[in-house]
Design an enzyme around this catalytic site. Structure first.
Site, PDB file in Angstrom:
ATOM      1  N   LYS A 198       0.852  -1.179   0.000  1.00 36.21           N
ATOM      2  CA  LYS A 198       0.000   0.000   0.000  1.00 36.21           C
ATOM      3  C   LYS A 198       0.888   1.230   0.000  1.00 36.21           C
ATOM      4  O   LYS A 198       1.629   1.488   0.953  1.00 36.21           O
ATOM      5  CB  LYS A 198      -0.878  -0.011   1.248  1.00 36.21           C
ATOM      6  CG  LYS A 198      -1.727   1.228   1.373  1.00 36.21           C
ATOM      7  CD  LYS A 198      -2.786   1.048   2.426  1.00 36.21           C
ATOM      8  CE  LYS A 198      -3.581   2.312   2.622  1.00 36.21           C
ATOM      9  NZ  LYS A 198      -4.608   2.153   3.642  1.00 36.21           N
ATOM     10  N   LYS A 252      -2.055  -1.439  -4.007  1.00 38.11           N
ATOM     11  CA  LYS A 252      -2.852  -0.240  -4.230  1.00 38.11           C
ATOM     12  C   LYS A 252      -2.026   1.001  -4.119  1.00 38.11           C
ATOM     13  O   LYS A 252      -1.131   1.018  -3.295  1.00 38.11           O
ATOM     14  CB  LYS A 252      -4.051  -0.215  -3.287  1.00 38.11           C
ATOM     15  CG  LYS A 252      -3.756   0.312  -1.894  1.00 38.11           C
ATOM     16  CD  LYS A 252      -4.980   0.301  -1.050  1.00 38.11           C
ATOM     17  CE  LYS A 252      -5.373   1.719  -0.711  1.00 38.11           C
ATOM     18  NZ  LYS A 252      -6.178   1.801   0.476  1.00 38.11           N
TER      19      LYS A 252
HETATM   20  C1  PBG Z   1      -7.849   3.100   5.082  1.00 31.93           C
HETATM   21  C2  PBG Z   1      -7.981   2.913   3.614  1.00 31.93           C
HETATM   22  C3  PBG Z   1      -7.692   3.830   2.599  1.00 31.93           C
HETATM   23  C4  PBG Z   1      -8.103   3.244   1.415  1.00 31.93           C
HETATM   24  C5  PBG Z   1      -8.598   1.980   1.716  1.00 31.93           C
HETATM   25  N1  PBG Z   1      -8.510   1.790   3.077  1.00 31.93           N
HETATM   26  C6  PBG Z   1      -7.170   5.211   2.630  1.00 31.93           C
HETATM   27  C7  PBG Z   1      -5.931   5.610   3.279  1.00 31.93           C
HETATM   28  O1  PBG Z   1      -5.029   4.826   3.559  1.00 31.93           O
HETATM   29  O2  PBG Z   1      -5.848   6.801   3.532  1.00 31.93           O
HETATM   30  C8  PBG Z   1      -8.035   3.911   0.070  1.00 31.93           C
HETATM   31  C9  PBG Z   1      -9.000   3.437  -0.929  1.00 31.93           C
HETATM   32  C10 PBG Z   1      -9.304   4.367  -2.045  1.00 31.93           C
HETATM   33  O3  PBG Z   1      -8.699   5.451  -2.200  1.00 31.93           O
HETATM   34  O4  PBG Z   1     -10.187   4.018  -2.823  1.00 31.93           O
HETATM   35  N2  PBG Z   1      -6.708   2.624   5.653  1.00 31.93           N
HETATM   36 ZN    ZN Z   2      -6.530   3.394   7.781  1.00 28.80          ZN
END
Ligand code: PBG
Ligand code: ZN
Length: 327
Positions: A198, A252
Site C-alpha cells: 500500500k 494499491k
Molecule cells: C484506510 C484505507 C484507505 C483506502 C482503503 N482503506 C485510505 C488511506 O489509507 O488513507 C483507500 C482506498 C481508495 O482510495 O479508494 N486505511
Molecule cells: Zn486506515
C-alpha cells in the site's frame, strides 16, 4: 519467402470474432470485488452521494442491502465493506463493538446472501478522532497497541459472519497477530486479505471524503505506507505478509503500481488483488464528464489492463458498471 509479420497481425485483427477468440484476457463478473460504504449517520432507506466519487454513495445499514441486491443481480460475487461511525475517539473504541455499523451490516447482508463473499476493511482511521490508522502515543503510532485493537475488530467481524478481513493500516506484524487471534478464537476459516503493498499515494483523496476521515485527518501516512519510489519495499511487504499467513495480497493504487502487480503475480505464491482506488476511478469519471475521454471505454480498458498485468481480482467502484456489458 520472407515472413511478413505485419500481414499475420493484420489477419489476426480483421475478424471481430477472431479478435475475441484470441483475446488473452477477458473480464468476468467473478473478477470483481465491489466496495460499499456503510454509515451509522444514515438511517432507513437513506443514501448519501459522495462529491469526490461520482456515482458512489454512503449507505445506511438498511439501504446497503438494496445496493447488494443490485450488485448480486449484476452477478457480483464479493463486496468489501467500509464503516463510518458516529463517534470517534483516541482509541477507536467503536471499531470493535458488536453493534457497530460494519458488524451490523455483515450480519444483515450475510443472512440474505449467505454465498456473497463478504470482506471487511479493517482499520482504525475512520474510528480515531485524529484519522490515523493506528493509536498515537507521544506523537507516534503505537504499533503493538494498534495490533491489539485490530485483533478485537477482526474478532467482532468474525462473530458477525465475515468471510475475510482486509487489514489496511500497514502496521508491522498485523497478519501474524490477526491470524493467531482468529485461530485461537476458532475462526480459522476467516481469510486475511492484506493490503501488503500500500503506497503513500495522492490518489486516496476521494476515499477519505467517503469514509469521513478528511475532516479530522491533517497529517500524512509517510511513517507507515510505502513511498511511491520503493518497488522493492512493495515486494518485501508482500513476502512478509505471505509468511505471516495472509491469503491474498493487495496492491494499491493499482495502475501506477503495475510493476509490483506483475512481479508479485509472476513470482509470488498468492493471488494478487489490484485495488483501483478512489482517485483512479474519479480521474476517469472527471475526464469523461469533461468530454475528454469515453468514460466507460476507459474504465473497461483500465480493468482489462489490470488483468493483463496479473491481477486475480480487482477491487473497483465501477465493478457493477463494468461487468454489466461484459458477462
Ligand atoms: C484506510 C484505507 C484507505 C483506502 C482503503 N482503506 C485510505 C488511506 O489509507 O488513507 C483507500 C482506498 C481508495 O482510495 O479508494 N486505511
Ligand atoms: Zn486506515
Amino acid at each position: 519467402m520472407i515472413l511478413n509479420s505485419f500481414s499475420r497481425m493484420h489477419r489476426y485483427r480483421q475478424s471481430p470474432n477472431l479478435r475475441k477468440m484470441l483475446s488473452e484476457h477477458k473480464l468476468h463478473r467473478s473478477d470483481f470485488i465491489y466496495p460499499l460504504f456503510v454509515s451509522e449517520q444514515l438511517k432507513d432507506g437513506e443514501k448519501a452521494p459522495i462529491d469526490g466519487l461520482p456515482g458512489v454513495f454512503q449507505y445506511s445499514v438498511e439501504s446497503v442491502l438494496d445496493e447488494c441486491d443490485r450488485a448480486v443481480s449484476k452477478g457480483i460475487l464479493s463486496i468489501i465493506l467500509f464503516g463510518i461511525p458516529t463517534v470517534k475517539d483516541l482509541k477507536a473504541s467503536k471499531s470493535y463493538v458488536s453493534d457497530g455499523v460494519v458488524q451490523r451490516a455483515i450480519k444483515r447482508i450475510k443472512s440474505k446472501y449467505p454465498d456473497l463473499y463478504i470482506i471487511a476493511d479493517l482499520c482504525l482511521c475512520a474510528y480515531t478522532s485524529h484519522g490515523h490508522c493506528g493509536v498515537i502515543e507521544h506523537d507516534e503510532i503505537d504499533n503493538d497497541e494498534t495490533l491489539l485493537i485490530m485483533n478485537k475488530i477482526a474478532n467482532s467481524y468474525a462473530v458477525a459472519g465475515v468471510d475475510c478481513v482486509a487489514p489496511s493500516g500497514m502496521m508491522d506484524g498485523t497478519v501474524q497477530s490477526l491470524r493467531n487471534s482468529l485461530d485461537s478464537a476458532n475462526y480459522s476459516s476467516v481469510s486475511i486479505m492484506a493490503y501488503s503493498a500500500k503506497f503513500e499515494s495522492s490518489l486516496y483523496g476521494p476515499f477519505r471524503e467517503a469514509s469521513g476521515v478528511s475532516d479530522s485527518f491533517k497529517g500524512d501516512r509517510k511513517g507507515y505506507q510505502i513511498a511511491p519510489t520503493q518497488y522493492k519495499e512493495g515486494l518485501m511487504e508482500a513476502s512478509l505478509d505471505f509468511e505471516e499467513g495472509s491469503d491474498f495480497v493487495i496492491v494499491k493504487p493499482a495502475l501506477w503500481y503495475m510493476d509490483v502487480i506483475k512481479t508479485l503475480s509472476e513470482e509470488g505464491p498468492l493471488p494478487v488483488v489490484g485495488y483501483h482506488v478512489s482517485g483512479e476511478y474519479s480521474m476517469i469519471k472527471a475526464a469523461g464528464k469533461a468530454g475528454m475521454i469515453d468514460e466507460s471505454l476507459a474504465m473497461r480498458e483500465a480493468m482489462l489492463c489490470l488483468k493483463r498485468s496479473g491481477c486475480s481480482l480487482i477491487i473497483s467502484y465501477a465493478a457493477c458498471d463494468v461487468v454489466c456489458d461484459s458477462i
